[in-house]
Design an enzyme around this catalytic site. Structure first.
Site, PDB file in Angstrom:
ATOM      1  N   LYS A 102     -26.990  -3.046  15.908  1.00  0.00           N
ATOM      2  CA  LYS A 102     -25.417  -4.150  15.879  1.00  0.00           C
ATOM      3  C   LYS A 102     -24.054  -4.096  14.618  1.00  0.00           C
ATOM      4  O   LYS A 102     -23.770  -4.562  14.820  1.00  0.00           O
ATOM      5  CB  LYS A 102     -25.698  -5.479  16.813  1.00  0.00           C
ATOM      6  CG  LYS A 102     -24.974  -6.345  16.466  1.00  0.00           C
ATOM      7  CD  LYS A 102     -24.980  -7.596  17.887  1.00  0.00           C
ATOM      8  CE  LYS A 102     -23.640  -8.291  17.834  1.00  0.00           C
ATOM      9  NZ  LYS A 102     -24.443  -9.443  18.693  1.00  0.00           N
ATOM     10  N   GLU A 118     -34.600  -2.205   7.839  1.00  0.00           N
ATOM     11  CA  GLU A 118     -35.237  -1.309   8.112  1.00  0.00           C
ATOM     12  C   GLU A 118     -34.666  -0.066   8.885  1.00  0.00           C
ATOM     13  O   GLU A 118     -35.295   1.269   8.623  1.00  0.00           O
ATOM     14  CB  GLU A 118     -36.219  -1.570   9.642  1.00  0.00           C
ATOM     15  CG  GLU A 118     -37.139  -2.878   8.770  1.00  0.00           C
ATOM     16  CD  GLU A 118     -36.764  -4.043   8.772  1.00  0.00           C
ATOM     17  OE1 GLU A 118     -35.009  -4.748   8.340  1.00  0.00           O
ATOM     18  OE2 GLU A 118     -37.053  -5.219   9.235  1.00  0.00           O
TER      19      GLU A 118
HETATM   20  O1  F6P Z   1     -34.001  -9.642  13.097  1.00  0.00           O
HETATM   21  C1  F6P Z   1     -33.723 -10.268  13.860  1.00  0.00           C
HETATM   22  C2  F6P Z   1     -32.194  -8.839  15.195  1.00  0.00           C
HETATM   23  O2  F6P Z   1     -31.021  -9.634  14.534  1.00  0.00           O
HETATM   24  C3  F6P Z   1     -32.320  -9.023  16.260  1.00  0.00           C
HETATM   25  O3  F6P Z   1     -31.437  -9.797  17.172  1.00  0.00           O
HETATM   26  C4  F6P Z   1     -31.945  -7.530  16.662  1.00  0.00           C
HETATM   27  O4  F6P Z   1     -32.325  -7.447  17.860  1.00  0.00           O
HETATM   28  C5  F6P Z   1     -32.549  -7.370  15.458  1.00  0.00           C
HETATM   29  O5  F6P Z   1     -32.799  -7.658  14.184  1.00  0.00           O
HETATM   30  C6  F6P Z   1     -31.973  -5.962  14.984  1.00  0.00           C
HETATM   31  O6  F6P Z   1     -30.965  -5.874  14.725  1.00  0.00           O
HETATM   32  P1  F6P Z   1     -28.917  -4.539  14.285  1.00  0.00           P
HETATM   33  O7  F6P Z   1     -29.189  -4.538  15.928  1.00  0.00           O
HETATM   34  O8  F6P Z   1     -28.230  -5.502  13.585  1.00  0.00           O
HETATM   35  O9  F6P Z   1     -29.526  -4.063  13.088  1.00  0.00           O
END
Ligand code: F6P
Length: 496
Positions: A183, A189
Protein backbone atom coordinates in the site's frame (compact mmCIF):
# COMPACT_ATOMS: atom_id res chain seq x y z
CA UNK A 1 -18.26 6.15 28.69
CA UNK A 2 -20.77 3.58 27.50
CA UNK A 3 -22.79 1.73 30.10
CA UNK A 4 -21.77 -1.93 30.19
CA UNK A 5 -23.46 -2.70 33.52
CA UNK A 6 -26.36 -4.72 32.04
CA UNK A 7 -23.88 -6.75 30.00
CA UNK A 8 -21.52 -7.35 32.89
CA UNK A 9 -24.46 -8.57 34.97
CA UNK A 10 -25.57 -11.14 32.38
CA UNK A 11 -25.97 -14.61 33.91
CA UNK A 12 -24.00 -17.59 32.71
CA UNK A 13 -26.60 -20.29 32.27
CA UNK A 14 -25.04 -23.64 31.33
CA UNK A 15 -25.42 -24.42 27.64
CA UNK A 16 -27.24 -27.70 28.23
CA UNK A 17 -29.77 -25.84 30.40
CA UNK A 18 -30.31 -23.27 27.65
CA UNK A 19 -31.17 -26.10 25.25
CA UNK A 20 -33.40 -27.81 27.83
CA UNK A 21 -35.32 -24.59 28.52
CA UNK A 22 -35.97 -23.73 24.88
CA UNK A 23 -36.96 -26.37 22.32
CA UNK A 24 -36.56 -23.72 19.59
CA UNK A 25 -33.06 -22.69 20.61
CA UNK A 26 -31.38 -24.14 17.52
CA UNK A 27 -33.80 -22.39 15.15
CA UNK A 28 -33.61 -19.11 17.00
CA UNK A 29 -29.83 -19.13 17.26
CA UNK A 30 -28.93 -20.09 13.72
CA UNK A 31 -29.14 -18.39 10.33
CA UNK A 32 -28.53 -19.09 6.65
CA UNK A 33 -26.97 -16.46 4.45
CA UNK A 34 -24.91 -16.36 1.25
CA UNK A 35 -24.32 -20.13 1.15
CA UNK A 36 -23.26 -20.20 4.81
CA UNK A 37 -25.05 -21.71 7.79
CA UNK A 38 -24.29 -20.05 11.14
CA UNK A 39 -25.07 -21.93 14.36
CA UNK A 40 -24.65 -20.00 17.63
CA UNK A 41 -26.87 -22.30 19.66
CA UNK A 42 -23.85 -23.74 21.50
CA UNK A 43 -22.84 -20.29 22.76
CA UNK A 44 -24.16 -18.57 25.88
CA UNK A 45 -26.07 -15.99 23.85
CA UNK A 46 -29.62 -15.53 25.08
CA UNK A 47 -32.43 -13.12 24.26
CA UNK A 48 -31.44 -11.19 27.37
CA UNK A 49 -27.85 -10.94 26.15
CA UNK A 50 -28.89 -9.86 22.66
CA UNK A 51 -31.20 -7.22 24.17
CA UNK A 52 -28.37 -5.90 26.37
CA UNK A 53 -25.92 -5.75 23.44
CA UNK A 54 -28.56 -4.14 21.22
CA UNK A 55 -29.06 -1.46 23.88
CA UNK A 56 -25.31 -0.85 23.97
CA UNK A 57 -25.29 -0.75 20.16
CA UNK A 58 -27.94 1.98 20.26
CA UNK A 59 -25.95 3.90 22.85
CA UNK A 60 -22.83 3.61 20.66
CA UNK A 61 -24.86 4.55 17.56
CA UNK A 62 -23.96 1.37 15.68
CA UNK A 63 -26.54 1.98 12.96
CA UNK A 64 -25.33 5.57 12.46
CA UNK A 65 -21.72 4.44 12.31
CA UNK A 66 -22.61 1.61 9.95
CA UNK A 67 -24.23 4.18 7.65
CA UNK A 68 -21.15 6.39 7.94
CA UNK A 69 -19.05 3.40 6.81
CA UNK A 70 -21.33 2.68 3.86
CA UNK A 71 -21.58 6.31 2.81
CA UNK A 72 -17.83 6.88 2.76
CA UNK A 73 -17.60 9.30 5.71
CA UNK A 74 -14.28 9.91 7.44
CA UNK A 75 -14.56 7.28 10.18
CA UNK A 76 -10.85 6.50 10.51
CA UNK A 77 -10.43 9.75 12.42
CA UNK A 78 -6.91 9.21 13.71
CA UNK A 79 -5.69 9.03 10.11
CA UNK A 80 -8.31 11.47 8.78
CA UNK A 81 -9.66 9.02 6.20
CA UNK A 82 -12.82 7.34 5.03
CA UNK A 83 -12.89 3.55 4.91
CA UNK A 84 -13.83 2.30 1.46
CA UNK A 85 -13.04 -1.40 1.08
CA UNK A 86 -16.79 -1.96 0.78
CA UNK A 87 -16.80 0.15 -2.40
CA UNK A 88 -14.43 -2.43 -3.94
CA UNK A 89 -17.37 -4.85 -3.83
CA UNK A 90 -19.78 -2.38 -5.44
CA UNK A 91 -21.39 -1.22 -2.19
CA UNK A 92 -20.81 2.12 -0.50
CA UNK A 93 -20.85 5.70 -1.79
CA UNK A 94 -21.47 5.96 -5.58
CA UNK A 95 -18.27 7.97 -6.21
CA UNK A 96 -16.15 5.47 -4.31
CA UNK A 97 -17.79 2.57 -6.15
CA UNK A 98 -17.20 4.23 -9.52
CA UNK A 99 -13.54 4.86 -8.64
CA UNK A 100 -13.05 1.26 -7.49
CA UNK A 101 -14.72 -0.11 -10.62
CA UNK A 102 -12.45 2.04 -12.79
CA UNK A 103 -9.39 0.61 -11.05
CA UNK A 104 -10.74 -2.93 -11.36
CA UNK A 105 -11.21 -2.35 -15.09
CA UNK A 106 -7.58 -1.26 -15.30
CA UNK A 107 -6.48 -4.42 -13.47
CA UNK A 108 -8.59 -6.60 -15.73
CA UNK A 109 -7.17 -4.95 -18.87
CA UNK A 110 -3.61 -5.51 -17.67
CA UNK A 111 -4.37 -9.16 -16.89
CA UNK A 112 -5.80 -9.58 -20.40
CA UNK A 113 -2.68 -7.97 -21.86
CA UNK A 114 -0.41 -10.28 -19.85
CA UNK A 115 -2.43 -13.26 -21.03
CA UNK A 116 -1.96 -12.21 -24.60
CA UNK A 117 1.79 -12.08 -24.11
CA UNK A 118 2.39 -8.33 -23.64
CA UNK A 119 4.97 -9.03 -20.92
CA UNK A 120 6.54 -12.05 -22.57
CA UNK A 121 5.95 -15.72 -21.87
CA UNK A 122 4.79 -15.67 -18.24
CA UNK A 123 4.31 -18.98 -16.42
CA UNK A 124 5.10 -17.97 -12.84
CA UNK A 125 3.75 -15.13 -10.72
CA UNK A 126 5.85 -14.15 -7.74
CA UNK A 127 3.95 -11.85 -5.39
CA UNK A 128 5.95 -10.03 -2.72
CA UNK A 129 4.11 -8.18 0.02
CA UNK A 130 3.60 -8.50 3.76
CA UNK A 131 0.72 -8.30 6.26
CA UNK A 132 -2.45 -7.29 4.46
CA UNK A 133 -0.53 -7.15 1.20
CA UNK A 134 0.11 -10.91 1.41
CA UNK A 135 -2.28 -12.67 3.80
CA UNK A 136 -5.41 -12.05 1.74
CA UNK A 137 -4.03 -13.04 -1.67
CA UNK A 138 -2.31 -16.04 -0.09
CA UNK A 139 -5.59 -17.21 1.45
CA UNK A 140 -7.46 -16.79 -1.84
CA UNK A 141 -4.93 -18.60 -3.99
CA UNK A 142 -4.44 -21.38 -1.44
CA UNK A 143 -8.18 -21.91 -0.89
CA UNK A 144 -9.39 -21.62 -4.46
CA UNK A 145 -6.37 -22.42 -6.58
CA UNK A 146 -5.67 -25.97 -5.51
CA UNK A 147 -6.78 -27.46 -8.77
CA UNK A 148 -5.26 -26.28 -11.99
CA UNK A 149 -4.52 -22.54 -12.08
CA UNK A 150 -3.46 -20.56 -15.09
CA UNK A 151 -0.13 -19.54 -13.55
CA UNK A 152 2.05 -20.98 -10.84
CA UNK A 153 1.83 -18.47 -7.99
CA UNK A 154 4.19 -18.02 -5.04
CA UNK A 155 3.64 -15.44 -2.33
CA UNK A 156 6.61 -14.27 -0.29
CA UNK A 157 6.22 -12.06 2.75
CA UNK A 158 9.06 -12.71 5.19
CA UNK A 159 12.27 -10.74 4.74
CA UNK A 160 14.13 -13.93 5.65
CA UNK A 161 16.00 -14.82 2.47
CA UNK A 162 15.13 -18.47 3.08
CA UNK A 163 11.51 -17.70 2.22
CA UNK A 164 12.50 -16.03 -1.05
CA UNK A 165 14.96 -18.74 -2.00
CA UNK A 166 12.31 -21.39 -1.35
CA UNK A 167 9.86 -19.57 -3.61
CA UNK A 168 12.35 -18.98 -6.41
CA UNK A 169 13.46 -22.60 -6.54
CA UNK A 170 11.75 -24.07 -9.57
CA UNK A 171 10.81 -20.67 -11.05
CA UNK A 172 12.30 -19.66 -14.37
CA UNK A 173 13.50 -16.02 -14.23
CA UNK A 174 12.68 -15.53 -17.89
CA UNK A 175 9.07 -16.64 -17.37
CA UNK A 176 8.34 -14.92 -14.05
CA UNK A 177 6.18 -11.89 -13.40
CA UNK A 178 6.96 -10.03 -10.18
CA UNK A 179 3.99 -8.43 -8.45
CA UNK A 180 5.15 -5.96 -5.79
CA UNK A 181 2.27 -5.42 -3.38
CA UNK A 182 2.56 -2.62 -0.89
CA UNK A 183 0.00 0.00 0.00
CA UNK A 184 2.73 2.45 1.01
CA UNK A 185 5.50 1.14 -1.27
CA UNK A 186 7.92 1.83 1.56
CA UNK A 187 7.72 -1.36 3.62
CA UNK A 188 11.32 -2.45 4.05
CA UNK A 189 10.70 -6.19 3.93
CA UNK A 190 8.76 -5.95 0.69
CA UNK A 191 11.14 -3.54 -1.00
CA UNK A 192 14.16 -5.65 -0.09
CA UNK A 193 12.45 -8.78 -1.42
CA UNK A 194 11.46 -6.91 -4.60
CA UNK A 195 15.02 -5.65 -5.14
CA UNK A 196 16.38 -9.17 -4.71
CA UNK A 197 13.90 -10.62 -7.22
CA UNK A 198 14.88 -7.96 -9.76
CA UNK A 199 18.54 -8.96 -9.26
CA UNK A 200 17.62 -12.66 -9.59
CA UNK A 201 15.86 -11.91 -12.90
CA UNK A 202 18.79 -9.90 -14.18
CA UNK A 203 21.22 -12.66 -13.19
CA UNK A 204 18.90 -15.12 -14.92
CA UNK A 205 19.22 -13.33 -18.26
CA UNK A 206 16.26 -10.92 -18.22
CA UNK A 207 17.54 -7.73 -19.81
CA UNK A 208 14.83 -5.42 -18.49
CA UNK A 209 13.60 -6.94 -15.22
CA UNK A 210 11.46 -3.88 -14.38
CA UNK A 211 9.54 -4.65 -17.57
CA UNK A 212 8.35 -7.82 -15.80
CA UNK A 213 7.07 -6.01 -12.72
CA UNK A 214 3.52 -5.09 -11.78
CA UNK A 215 2.98 -2.77 -8.79
CA UNK A 216 -0.11 -3.07 -6.58
CA UNK A 217 -0.21 0.04 -4.45
CA UNK A 218 -1.96 3.11 -3.10
CA UNK A 219 1.26 5.08 -3.69
CA UNK A 220 1.71 4.94 -7.48
CA UNK A 221 4.31 7.72 -7.53
CA UNK A 222 6.61 5.71 -5.29
CA UNK A 223 6.21 2.63 -7.49
CA UNK A 224 7.09 4.64 -10.59
CA UNK A 225 10.06 6.17 -8.80
CA UNK A 226 11.24 2.66 -7.87
CA UNK A 227 11.20 1.67 -11.54
CA UNK A 228 7.79 0.33 -12.54
CA UNK A 229 6.32 1.73 -15.73
CA UNK A 230 3.11 3.68 -15.08
CA UNK A 231 1.15 1.34 -17.36
CA UNK A 232 1.92 -1.55 -15.02
CA UNK A 233 1.02 0.21 -11.80
CA UNK A 234 -2.33 -0.96 -10.47
CA UNK A 235 -3.41 1.61 -7.90
CA UNK A 236 -6.01 1.37 -5.17
CA UNK A 237 -7.48 4.05 -2.94
CA UNK A 238 -5.59 4.95 0.23
CA UNK A 239 -8.93 4.70 2.03
CA UNK A 240 -8.69 0.90 1.62
CA UNK A 241 -6.86 -0.38 4.69
CA UNK A 242 -4.04 -2.89 4.20
CA UNK A 243 -5.85 -5.71 6.02
CA UNK A 244 -9.01 -4.94 4.03
CA UNK A 245 -7.28 -4.74 0.66
CA UNK A 246 -7.65 -8.18 -0.94
CA UNK A 247 -10.67 -6.83 -2.85
CA UNK A 248 -8.52 -4.22 -4.61
CA UNK A 249 -5.52 -4.65 -6.89
CA UNK A 250 -3.82 -6.43 -3.99
CA UNK A 251 -5.99 -9.39 -5.11
CA UNK A 252 -4.07 -9.43 -8.42
CA UNK A 253 -2.47 -12.89 -7.97
CA UNK A 254 -5.90 -14.40 -7.28
CA UNK A 255 -7.48 -12.60 -10.23
CA UNK A 256 -4.74 -13.67 -12.66
CA UNK A 257 -4.44 -17.25 -11.41
CA UNK A 258 -8.13 -18.02 -10.88
CA UNK A 259 -9.51 -15.85 -13.66
CA UNK A 260 -11.52 -12.64 -13.61
CA UNK A 261 -14.87 -14.40 -13.27
CA UNK A 262 -13.77 -15.97 -10.00
CA UNK A 263 -12.51 -12.61 -8.72
CA UNK A 264 -15.84 -10.98 -9.63
CA UNK A 265 -17.69 -13.77 -7.80
CA UNK A 266 -15.55 -13.17 -4.73
CA UNK A 267 -16.58 -9.50 -4.74
CA UNK A 268 -20.23 -10.41 -5.25
CA UNK A 269 -20.23 -12.85 -2.32
CA UNK A 270 -18.81 -10.11 -0.11
CA UNK A 271 -21.38 -7.62 -1.44
CA UNK A 272 -24.20 -10.00 -0.47
CA UNK A 273 -22.87 -10.05 3.09
CA UNK A 274 -22.52 -6.24 3.03
CA UNK A 275 -26.14 -5.75 1.95
CA UNK A 276 -27.35 -8.02 4.73
CA UNK A 277 -25.16 -6.23 7.28
CA UNK A 278 -26.37 -2.82 6.15
CA UNK A 279 -30.08 -3.63 6.13
CA UNK A 280 -30.84 -6.37 8.66
CA UNK A 281 -32.16 -5.47 12.10
CA UNK A 282 -29.59 -6.06 14.80
CA UNK A 283 -31.31 -9.06 16.40
CA UNK A 284 -31.10 -10.93 13.09
CA UNK A 285 -27.93 -9.38 11.74
CA UNK A 286 -25.38 -12.16 11.31
CA UNK A 287 -22.14 -10.16 11.78
CA UNK A 288 -23.71 -8.22 14.69
CA UNK A 289 -24.82 -11.37 16.51
CA UNK A 290 -21.38 -12.90 16.05
CA UNK A 291 -19.83 -9.73 17.52
CA UNK A 292 -22.23 -9.85 20.47
CA UNK A 293 -20.97 -13.38 21.10
CA UNK A 294 -17.34 -12.19 20.93
CA UNK A 295 -18.08 -9.44 23.43
CA UNK A 296 -19.99 -11.76 25.77
CA UNK A 297 -16.88 -13.88 26.06
CA UNK A 298 -14.32 -11.08 26.38
CA UNK A 299 -16.36 -8.83 28.71
CA UNK A 300 -18.55 -11.19 30.72
CA UNK A 301 -16.47 -14.38 30.97
CA UNK A 302 -13.12 -12.54 30.55
CA UNK A 303 -11.89 -14.98 27.91
CA UNK A 304 -8.57 -13.73 26.57
CA UNK A 305 -8.44 -15.74 23.37
CA UNK A 306 -10.71 -17.15 20.72
CA UNK A 307 -9.91 -20.18 18.59
CA UNK A 308 -10.76 -20.68 14.91
CA UNK A 309 -10.51 -24.24 13.65
CA UNK A 310 -11.16 -24.92 10.00
CA UNK A 311 -12.18 -28.47 9.19
CA UNK A 312 -11.13 -27.99 5.61
CA UNK A 313 -7.55 -28.02 4.38
CA UNK A 314 -8.39 -25.34 1.82
CA UNK A 315 -9.04 -22.91 4.67
CA UNK A 316 -5.80 -23.62 6.50
CA UNK A 317 -4.63 -20.01 6.05
CA UNK A 318 -7.85 -18.46 7.34
CA UNK A 319 -6.76 -18.34 11.01
CA UNK A 320 -3.62 -16.35 10.10
CA UNK A 321 -5.68 -14.02 7.93
CA UNK A 322 -8.15 -13.47 10.78
CA UNK A 323 -5.33 -12.85 13.23
CA UNK A 324 -4.32 -9.71 11.36
CA UNK A 325 -7.89 -8.66 10.64
CA UNK A 326 -9.02 -8.95 14.25
CA UNK A 327 -5.89 -8.16 16.25
CA UNK A 328 -4.58 -5.29 14.11
CA UNK A 329 -8.08 -3.79 13.90
CA UNK A 330 -9.24 -4.13 17.48
CA UNK A 331 -6.10 -4.72 19.54
CA UNK A 332 -6.27 -1.15 20.85
CA UNK A 333 -5.90 0.46 24.28
CA UNK A 334 -7.60 3.82 23.75
CA UNK A 335 -11.02 4.88 22.58
CA UNK A 336 -11.63 6.83 19.41
CA UNK A 337 -11.51 9.95 21.61
CA UNK A 338 -8.08 8.95 22.92
CA UNK A 339 -9.19 7.93 26.42
CA UNK A 340 -8.03 4.67 28.02
CA UNK A 341 -10.56 2.08 26.90
CA UNK A 342 -10.76 0.58 30.39
CA UNK A 343 -11.80 -2.93 29.34
CA UNK A 344 -10.42 -5.80 27.30
CA UNK A 345 -10.48 -5.15 23.57
CA UNK A 346 -9.79 -7.81 20.89
CA UNK A 347 -9.33 -11.35 22.04
CA UNK A 348 -6.14 -13.03 20.87
CA UNK A 349 -7.14 -14.93 17.75
CA UNK A 350 -5.49 -18.28 17.21
CA UNK A 351 -6.38 -21.56 15.61
CA UNK A 352 -5.50 -24.19 13.08
CA UNK A 353 -6.99 -27.00 11.07
CA UNK A 354 -9.03 -29.93 12.20
CA UNK A 355 -8.34 -32.76 12.62
CA UNK A 356 -4.65 -31.97 13.22
CA UNK A 357 -5.42 -29.55 16.04
CA UNK A 358 -7.46 -32.17 17.90
CA UNK A 359 -4.32 -34.23 18.35
CA UNK A 360 -2.24 -31.28 19.47
CA UNK A 361 -4.10 -28.54 21.35
CA UNK A 362 -7.60 -29.79 22.09
CA UNK A 363 -6.53 -31.29 25.43
CA UNK A 364 -6.39 -27.74 26.82
CA UNK A 365 -9.67 -26.82 25.20
CA UNK A 366 -11.50 -29.76 26.80
CA UNK A 367 -9.90 -29.88 30.25
CA UNK A 368 -7.61 -26.87 30.70
CA UNK A 369 -8.40 -23.96 32.96
CA UNK A 370 -8.94 -21.48 30.11
CA UNK A 371 -12.33 -21.24 28.50
CA UNK A 372 -11.74 -20.55 24.81
CA UNK A 373 -14.79 -19.74 22.69
CA UNK A 374 -14.29 -21.65 19.46
CA UNK A 375 -15.36 -21.17 15.90
CA UNK A 376 -15.58 -24.30 13.79
CA UNK A 377 -15.70 -23.83 10.03
CA UNK A 378 -16.51 -26.70 7.67
CA UNK A 379 -17.66 -27.20 4.10
CA UNK A 380 -20.38 -29.68 3.13
CA UNK A 381 -19.15 -30.34 -0.39
CA UNK A 382 -15.81 -32.17 -0.19
CA UNK A 383 -12.73 -30.59 -1.71
CA UNK A 384 -11.17 -33.97 -2.44
CA UNK A 385 -11.94 -36.68 -4.96
CA UNK A 386 -11.10 -39.58 -2.64
CA UNK A 387 -13.70 -41.89 -1.21
CA UNK A 388 -16.32 -40.14 0.86
CA UNK A 389 -15.03 -41.66 4.11
CA UNK A 390 -12.41 -38.89 4.37
CA UNK A 391 -14.89 -36.06 4.26
CA UNK A 392 -17.45 -37.78 6.50
CA UNK A 393 -14.74 -38.46 9.02
CA UNK A 394 -13.52 -34.88 8.85
CA UNK A 395 -16.90 -33.28 9.40
CA UNK A 396 -18.03 -35.80 12.00
CA UNK A 397 -14.94 -34.94 13.98
CA UNK A 398 -15.88 -31.26 13.87
CA UNK A 399 -19.44 -31.93 14.95
CA UNK A 400 -18.28 -34.25 17.75
CA UNK A 401 -15.84 -31.68 19.14
CA UNK A 402 -18.56 -29.05 19.51
CA UNK A 403 -20.87 -31.57 21.16
CA UNK A 404 -18.23 -32.92 23.55
CA UNK A 405 -17.04 -29.46 24.58
CA UNK A 406 -20.58 -28.47 25.45
CA UNK A 407 -21.75 -31.68 27.11
CA UNK A 408 -18.64 -32.65 29.05
CA UNK A 409 -18.59 -35.79 31.16
CA UNK A 410 -18.66 -36.18 34.92
CA UNK A 411 -16.32 -38.70 36.49
CA UNK A 412 -16.37 -38.35 40.28
CA UNK A 413 -14.12 -41.40 40.78
CA UNK A 414 -11.44 -40.25 38.37
CA UNK A 415 -11.09 -36.48 38.03
CA UNK A 416 -8.30 -36.78 35.44
CA UNK A 417 -10.85 -38.37 33.12
CA UNK A 418 -13.63 -35.85 33.77
CA UNK A 419 -14.63 -33.17 31.28
CA UNK A 420 -16.14 -29.96 32.69
CA UNK A 421 -18.21 -29.22 29.57
CA UNK A 422 -20.13 -25.99 29.03
CA UNK A 423 -17.41 -24.87 26.63
CA UNK A 424 -18.87 -22.73 23.87
CA UNK A 425 -18.53 -23.02 20.12
CA UNK A 426 -20.02 -21.51 17.00
CA UNK A 427 -20.21 -23.55 13.83
CA UNK A 428 -20.13 -22.11 10.33
CA UNK A 429 -20.97 -24.61 7.62
CA UNK A 430 -20.53 -23.60 3.98
CA UNK A 431 -22.46 -25.44 1.28
CA UNK A 432 -19.41 -25.35 -0.95
CA UNK A 433 -16.09 -23.53 -1.09
CA UNK A 434 -16.14 -21.31 -4.14
CA UNK A 435 -15.09 -17.71 -4.68
CA UNK A 436 -18.52 -16.36 -3.87
CA UNK A 437 -18.84 -18.20 -0.55
CA UNK A 438 -15.30 -17.30 0.45
CA UNK A 439 -16.03 -13.64 -0.30
CA UNK A 440 -19.08 -13.77 1.94
CA UNK A 441 -17.17 -15.54 4.70
CA UNK A 442 -14.36 -12.96 4.71
CA UNK A 443 -16.78 -10.01 4.57
CA UNK A 444 -18.73 -11.54 7.47
CA UNK A 445 -15.57 -11.44 9.57
CA UNK A 446 -14.78 -7.86 8.50
CA UNK A 447 -18.23 -6.61 9.48
CA UNK A 448 -18.09 -8.51 12.74
CA UNK A 449 -14.78 -6.76 13.53
CA UNK A 450 -16.46 -3.43 12.74
CA UNK A 451 -19.30 -4.10 15.20
CA UNK A 452 -16.82 -5.14 17.90
CA UNK A 453 -14.90 -1.90 17.35
CA UNK A 454 -18.00 0.32 17.48
CA UNK A 455 -19.30 -1.27 20.67
CA UNK A 456 -15.89 -0.94 22.29
CA UNK A 457 -15.71 2.69 21.12
CA UNK A 458 -12.34 2.21 19.38
CA UNK A 459 -11.00 2.98 15.91
CA UNK A 460 -10.69 -0.36 14.09
CA UNK A 461 -8.93 1.18 11.10
CA UNK A 462 -5.58 2.49 12.31
CA UNK A 463 -2.54 0.44 13.37
CA UNK A 464 -0.07 2.73 15.09
CA UNK A 465 0.99 -0.11 17.39
CA UNK A 466 3.28 -1.50 14.70
CA UNK A 467 5.24 1.73 14.18
CA UNK A 468 7.61 1.86 17.17
CA UNK A 469 9.13 -1.54 16.43
CA UNK A 470 9.53 -0.59 12.75
CA UNK A 471 11.38 2.62 13.69
CA UNK A 472 13.71 0.78 16.03
CA UNK A 473 14.43 -1.93 13.44
CA UNK A 474 15.33 0.79 10.93
CA UNK A 475 17.68 2.42 13.44
CA UNK A 476 19.34 -0.92 14.18
CA UNK A 477 19.70 -1.63 10.46
CA UNK A 478 21.55 1.68 10.08
CA UNK A 479 23.86 0.69 12.95
CA UNK A 480 22.35 3.25 15.32
CA UNK A 481 19.53 3.39 17.82
CA UNK A 482 19.42 4.03 21.54
CA UNK A 483 19.10 0.48 22.81
CA UNK A 484 19.11 -1.07 26.28
CA UNK A 485 22.09 -3.26 27.34
CA UNK A 486 20.33 -6.51 26.50
CA UNK A 487 19.42 -5.44 22.96
CA UNK A 488 22.83 -3.86 22.37
CA UNK A 489 24.47 -7.13 23.40
CA UNK A 490 22.21 -9.19 21.11
CA UNK A 491 23.00 -6.94 18.12
CA UNK A 492 26.72 -7.21 18.91
CA UNK A 493 26.58 -11.00 19.16
CA UNK A 494 24.84 -11.22 15.77
CA UNK A 495 26.86 -8.70 13.79
CA UNK A 496 30.01 -8.02 15.87
O1 F6P B 1 3.03 -2.95 9.72
C1 F6P B 1 1.68 -3.23 9.56
C2 F6P B 1 1.23 -2.89 8.17
O2 F6P B 1 1.17 -1.52 7.99
C3 F6P B 1 -0.09 -3.55 7.87
O3 F6P B 1 -1.17 -2.82 8.30
C4 F6P B 1 -0.02 -3.71 6.39
O4 F6P B 1 -0.94 -4.63 5.92
C5 F6P B 1 1.41 -4.15 6.24
O5 F6P B 1 2.12 -3.41 7.20
C6 F6P B 1 2.02 -3.95 4.89
O6 F6P B 1 2.02 -2.58 4.52
P1 F6P B 1 2.21 -2.15 3.03
O7 F6P B 1 1.09 -2.72 2.25
O8 F6P B 1 2.20 -0.66 3.03
O9 F6P B 1 3.51 -2.69 2.55
Amino acid sequence: MADWSAIEALPRTPLVDLFAADPDRLTRYSADLAGLHFDWSKTHLTDEAIAAFSALAREQDLTGKREALFSGKVINVTEGRAVTHIAERGEGAPDDVAAAQGLHARMRALIDAIESGAMGPIRHVLHVGIGGSALGPDLLVDALGREETRYEVAIVSNVDGVALEDALRGFDPTATLLAVASKTFTTTETMLNADSVVEWMRAGGVEDPYGRVVALTASPDKAIEWGVDETRVLPFADTVGGRYSLWSSIGFPAAIALGWDAFAELLEGAAEMDRHFRLAALHENVPAIAAFGDLYYTQVLHCETRGVFCYDERLRLLPSYLQQLEMESNGKGVTIEGEPVGRPTAAITWGGVGTDAQHAVFQLLHQGTHVVPLEFIGVIEPGDMLNEEHHRNLLNNMFAQGAALMKGKANPDDPARAYPGDRPSTTILADTLDARTLGALIAFHEQRVFVNGVLLGINSFDQFGVELGKEMAKAAQKGGGDFDPSTTDLIKRAFG
